[in-house]
Design an enzyme around this catalytic site. Structure first.
Site: not given
Ligand code: ADP
Length: 402
Positions: A7, A95, A184, A212-214, A216, A245, A287-288, A388
């Site tokens: 990647n 990727r 994604h 998908h909640l990361g 992005g 975003r 989010m943490r 991924e």
């Molecule tokens: P990316 O889109 O960069 O691949 P990820 O899928 O790794 O991102 O997600 C990153 C996000 O996940 C971080 O910004 C964080 O907010 C959230 N995250 C990771 N661990 C936790 C957790 N234990 N509780 C809540 N949110 C979490």
């Protein structure tokens, strides 16, 4: 049979070596700060095993070629390496962010395919050139190895016109391919396959909403195993509220900002991509940190969480309408896999439509795929960790099999 997954970003290369028979990761690593004075390669051999060992090399890394050479030297190192030489790599998966309308599936890399990726650079001006850097270096270093491009957009090429067209002058689509593409895709496809397996159904008979909640975020409506709508658009800015975003927005805000704040389009674009979303609303994009702040009584953090989860709920609800019948809703990625509060809030109010969350299961921590709805929930809810690299490797295996 060992696969190499790459990647390649503008200043970094993420990689894994995977033994495909057992889907075991033999090495995983990251080359970062390419082109800067302080380059770094971090690699873990056999991660997660009792014999895991980490290697860090810090030195200036001039370009992607130098970075990749470092990786290959380490992987083939006589003492600590995990392969004898490059010929042990059976195939390589790259990727690629944007395949435009040219790619409906993962595709073997040929000069023609590279040309098409190049042609799609205007659609992803930051990402596709960086992906191409990685491809070119790998083609040079592994000239005889089977190499495959795996596109973030390909899974969504099954979207019907009604879902992918913007209501803009038609020439913009005809001449410049301005339309919705979605991203994604590798993750949505991966968790959809895993979910169908858990449901004991064939994927082509399964209707899903994958969330998908990361950093992005995106949500996809999957009908009979195919993406029929997704929340990210021509670029990864549309749809849900993300880390930095903004997601959906009244497009007239651009003009308002120009006229009232004197901002030019580049400044607005930077703001919408890097200074908005959760970060824009409350100053935090992890989010943490937001949960921690809410516990300490931070009202803006609570508002940011509410805006984001309300948007999730709106999209999930609208995709229920789009699909009619839904077998399951799947949460994945950093927030989707770990955050029970976000999951519960994103499903609030959907009880009337047959979504019943098992609060105890939802609250449990696990790295395993799991069902978090009650047995009588008409629509099941799952948490399925995305992977991924493994998803890319499986795509490569599919292409290799023909
Ligand atoms: P990316 O889109 O960069 O691949 P990820 O899928 O790794 O991102 O997600 C990153 C996000 O996940 C971080 O910004 C964080 O907010 C959230 N995250 C990771 N661990 C936790 C957790 N234990 N509780 C809540 N949110 C979490």
């Amino acid at each position: 049979m060992k696969f190499f997954v790459i990647n390649s970003g503008s200043s970094s290369i993420k990689f894994q070596v995977i033994e495909m028979k057992t889907e075991t990761v033999l090495a995983t690593g990251l080359v970062e700060r390419i082109g800067e004075d302080t380059g770094r390669l971090k690699n873990t051999f056999l991660p997660g095993s009792a014999t895991a060992r980490e290697v860090v090399i810090e030195q200036p890394i001039a370009d992607h070629y130098t970075g990749m050479m470092l990786v290959v030297n380490l992987l083939t190192d006589k003492e600590q390496g995990i392969i004898k030489d490059a010929s042990e790599i059976a195939a390589i998966g790259h990727r690629v962010v944007h395949g435009g309308e040219d790619f409906r599936e993962s595709t073997r890399l040929t000069p023609k395919v590279i040309e098409a990726i190049q042609r799609n650079v205007p659609l992803a001006p930051l990402h596709n050139p960086a992906n191409l850097d990685g491809i070119k270096v790998a083609m040079e270093l592994f000239p005889t190895v089977f190499q495959v491009a795996v596109f973030d957009t390909a899974f969504h090429q099954t979207m019907p016109e009604e879902a992918y067209m913007y209501a803009l002058p038609y020439e913009l689509y005809e001449q410049d391919r301005v339309r919705r593409y979605g991203f994604h895709g590798t993750s949505h496809r991966f968790v959809a396959g895993e979910c169908a397996r858990l449901l004991g159904k064939a994927l082509h008979e399964t209707n899903l909403i994958t969330v998908h909640l990361g950093n992005g975020c995106s949500v996809t409506a999957i009908e009979k195993g195919q993406s029929i709508d997704t929340s990210l658009g021509m670029t990864p800015l549309e749809g849900l509220v993300m880390g930095t975003r903004c997601g959906d927005l009244d497009p007239a805000i651009h003009l308002f900002l120009k006229q009232n704040k004197g901002m030019d389009l580049e400044a607005i674009d930077t703001m919408l991509n890097k200074e908005s979303g959760l970060k824009g609303l409350c100053g935090m994009n992890d989010m943490r940190d937001i949960h921690q702040a809410i516990e300490e009584g931070d009202a803006k953090a609570k508002m940011a969480l509410d805006v984001a989860t309300y948007r999730n709920r709106k999209y999930i609800g609208s995709y229920m309408a789009v699909l009619g019948q839904v077998d399951a809703i799947v949460f994945t990625a950093g927030i989707g896999e770990n955050d029970d509060i976000v999951r519960a809030e994103s499903l609030k109010g959907l009880g009337a439509f047959g979504v019943r969350l098992n609060l105890e299961e939802n609250g449990k921590r696990s790295k395993e795929p799991r069902c978090i709805s009650t047995p009588d929930s008409a629509i099941k809810v799952f948490v399925i960790p995305t992977n991924e690299e493994l998803a890319i490797a499986r795509e490569v295996a599919n292409v290799l099999r023909g």
